[in-house]
Design a protein around this motif. Structure first.
Motif, PDB file in Angstrom:
ATOM      1  N   ARG A  30       0.836  -1.214   0.000  1.00 38.35           N
ATOM      2  CA  ARG A  30       0.000   0.000   0.000  1.00 38.35           C
ATOM      3  C   ARG A  30       0.867   1.258   0.000  1.00 38.35           C
ATOM      4  NH1 ARG A  30      -5.186  -1.812   1.387  1.00 38.35           N
ATOM      5  NH2 ARG A  30      -5.180  -3.817   2.461  1.00 38.35           N
ATOM      6  N   LEU A  31       2.088   1.154   0.513  1.00 36.20           N
ATOM      7  CA  LEU A  31       3.041   2.267   0.542  1.00 36.20           C
ATOM      8  C   LEU A  31       4.333   1.827  -0.105  1.00 36.20           C
ATOM      9  CD1 LEU A  31       2.671   3.551   4.243  1.00 36.20           C
ATOM     10  CD2 LEU A  31       1.630   4.547   2.208  1.00 36.20           C
ATOM     11  N   ASP A  32       4.971   2.748  -0.827  1.00 39.97           N
ATOM     12  CA  ASP A  32       6.324   2.451  -1.280  1.00 39.97           C
ATOM     13  C   ASP A  32       7.308   2.889  -0.193  1.00 39.97           C
ATOM     14  OD1 ASP A  32       6.172   5.246  -3.603  1.00 39.97           O
ATOM     15  OD2 ASP A  32       6.697   5.237  -1.482  1.00 39.97           O
ATOM     16  N   MET A  33       8.566   2.593  -0.397  1.00 51.30           N
ATOM     17  CA  MET A  33       9.551   2.844   0.651  1.00 51.30           C
ATOM     18  C   MET A  33       9.680   4.331   0.969  1.00 51.30           C
ATOM     19  SD  MET A  33      11.572   1.667   2.876  1.00 51.30           S
ATOM     20  CE  MET A  33      11.629  -0.075   2.404  1.00 51.30           C
ATOM     21  N   GLU A  34       9.581   5.177  -0.047  1.00 51.41           N
ATOM     22  CA  GLU A  34       9.715   6.616   0.185  1.00 51.41           C
ATOM     23  C   GLU A  34       8.569   7.138   1.052  1.00 51.41           C
ATOM     24  OE1 GLU A  34       9.886   8.892  -3.366  1.00 51.41           O
ATOM     25  OE2 GLU A  34       9.957  10.816  -2.339  1.00 51.41           O
ATOM     26  N   GLU A  35       7.339   6.721   0.719  1.00 49.33           N
ATOM     27  CA  GLU A  35       6.189   7.154   1.525  1.00 49.33           C
ATOM     28  C   GLU A  35       6.285   6.606   2.944  1.00 49.33           C
ATOM     29  OE1 GLU A  35       3.302   5.506  -1.221  1.00 49.33           O
ATOM     30  OE2 GLU A  35       2.407   7.483  -1.424  1.00 49.33           O
ATOM     31  N   PHE A  36       6.706   5.340   3.053  1.00 51.25           N
ATOM     32  CA  PHE A  36       6.834   4.726   4.377  1.00 51.25           C
ATOM     33  C   PHE A  36       7.809   5.502   5.249  1.00 51.25           C
ATOM     34  CE2 PHE A  36       9.369   1.789   7.017  1.00 51.25           C
ATOM     35  CZ  PHE A  36       8.385   1.395   7.916  1.00 51.25           C
ATOM     36  N   GLU A  37       8.951   5.856   4.703  1.00 52.71           N
ATOM     37  CA  GLU A  37       9.956   6.569   5.492  1.00 52.71           C
ATOM     38  C   GLU A  37       9.461   7.946   5.902  1.00 52.71           C
ATOM     39  OE1 GLU A  37      13.920   4.476   3.476  1.00 52.71           O
ATOM     40  OE2 GLU A  37      13.335   6.521   2.935  1.00 52.71           O
ATOM     41  N   GLU A  38       8.764   8.637   4.996  1.00 50.18           N
ATOM     42  CA  GLU A  38       8.251   9.969   5.322  1.00 50.18           C
ATOM     43  C   GLU A  38       7.213   9.893   6.440  1.00 50.18           C
ATOM     44  OE1 GLU A  38       6.737  11.328   1.611  1.00 50.18           O
ATOM     45  OE2 GLU A  38       8.688  12.013   0.873  1.00 50.18           O
ATOM     46  N   ARG A  39       6.306   8.921   6.332  1.00 44.30           N
ATOM     47  CA  ARG A  39       5.249   8.811   7.339  1.00 44.30           C
ATOM     48  C   ARG A  39       5.800   8.311   8.674  1.00 44.30           C
ATOM     49  NH1 ARG A  39      -0.512   7.114   4.613  1.00 44.30           N
ATOM     50  NH2 ARG A  39      -0.189   8.082   2.574  1.00 44.30           N
ATOM     51  N   LEU A  40       6.789   7.427   8.613  1.00 42.17           N
ATOM     52  CA  LEU A  40       7.373   6.928   9.857  1.00 42.17           C
ATOM     53  C   LEU A  40       8.078   8.058  10.611  1.00 42.17           C
ATOM     54  CD1 LEU A  40       7.644   4.245  11.399  1.00 42.17           C
ATOM     55  CD2 LEU A  40       9.902   3.991  10.353  1.00 42.17           C
ATOM     56  N   GLU A  41       8.757   8.916   9.882  1.00 42.42           N
ATOM     57  CA  GLU A  41       9.424  10.057  10.516  1.00 42.42           C
ATOM     58  C   GLU A  41       8.386  10.979  11.157  1.00 42.42           C
ATOM     59  OE1 GLU A  41      11.747  12.368   7.848  1.00 42.42           O
ATOM     60  OE2 GLU A  41      12.366  13.810   9.362  1.00 42.42           O
TER      61      GLU A  41
END
Length: 265
Positions: A30-41
């Motif tokens: 549902r998320l790519d790695m870039e979106e995942f990292e942004e949201r996790l931060e």
């Protein structure tokens, strides 16, 4: 925890619960790695439920049920929509806000009374109406700033009528007279500033700004995917052309060899 308190502080457990939802979304594609990292931060830097809620709003929680942080806060309305925010009665916040050599804030989801008095003496106060409910279609806020300052923040679409005066001070009128949006409340601001200031400023909601940021990211992601698709099509076209060229060369070579074996008489 209440349904109308996005300003409440989030705990480490709340942040970890949101992080787990993000990890599941990454694993499910549902998320790519870039979106995942942004949201996790954004998750680990969030301080309140109001900051956590937008991070997983478009994601299902494990098991397909809505995630807890979204249910803990009252969803902000889309910018420009006033449905349900002019409640025409009901419980309201205290009608007085006083700061004497101190400060006060009215922000987040709260109910503006029909008439509110705000006083700042050697102090300061902030009245933020961007996520507020209104007890009437027209409310009056009386602001008195004596050697202090008061700031009134209003969202786009609200009609502001500023009637205050400044005495060796400043009483803002720059937002006065802007027509109201459909169904929006009317806010009349009165009072005076003596050796102080009353500032009226129009700002967009944090939720709208976050959504705009997410929309820009989504647009960048979409354009990136389109460019990747164009490059894939270009590579595929080159491969097909090269394959066709090789086939033609093979046929010409085969024809040439047959001509050598059977010379014309």
């Amino acid at each position: 925890m209440t349904d109308n308190a996005p300003e409440l502080r989030a705990s480490d457990a709340d942040r970890e619960r949101v992080a787990e939802i993000l990890r599941d979304a990454l694993a499910e594609g549902r998320l790519d790695m870039e979106e995942f990292e942004e949201r996790l931060e954004a998750t680990y830097t969030a301080r309140t439920y109001g900051e956590l809620a937008p991070i997983t709003r478009d994601l299902p929680a494990p098991g397909g049920v809505p995630q807890a942080p979204v249910n803990l806060v009252k969803e902000p309305l889309p910018e420009g929509s006033w449905t349900g925010q002019v409640i025409g009665g009901g419980d309201a916040s205290p009608s007085w806000a006083v700061a004497v050599m101190a400060g006060f804030q009215r922000k987040g989801r709260w109910t503006v009374p029909r008439r509110m008095n705000c006083v700042a003496f050697w102090g300061g106060g902030e009245i933020d109406l961007r996520e507020a409910d209104f007890s009437a279609g027209e409310v009056q806020i009386n602001c008195v700033a004596i050697m202090g300052g008061l700031q009134v923040i209003v969202p786009p679409g609200v009609e502001i009528v500023s009637k205050g005066i400044g005495i060796m001070g400043d009483f803002s009128h720059r937002e006065s007279g802007v027509p109201a949006g459909p169904g929006a409340p009317r806010v009349v601001i009165t009072g005076f500033a003596f050796w102080g200031g009353v500032d009226i400023e129009r700002k967009r909601t944090k939720a709208a700004l976050r959504q705009e940021k997410l929309d820009r990211r989504e647009e960048r992601r979409r354009l990136k995917e389109e460019r990747r698709g164009d490059r894939r099509e270009e590579r595929e076209g080159r491969r097909m052309l090269e394959g066709h060229r090789d086939s033609v060369h093979d046929l010409l070579g085969e024809s040439h060899r047959r001509g050598e074996r059977h010379p014309r008489e």
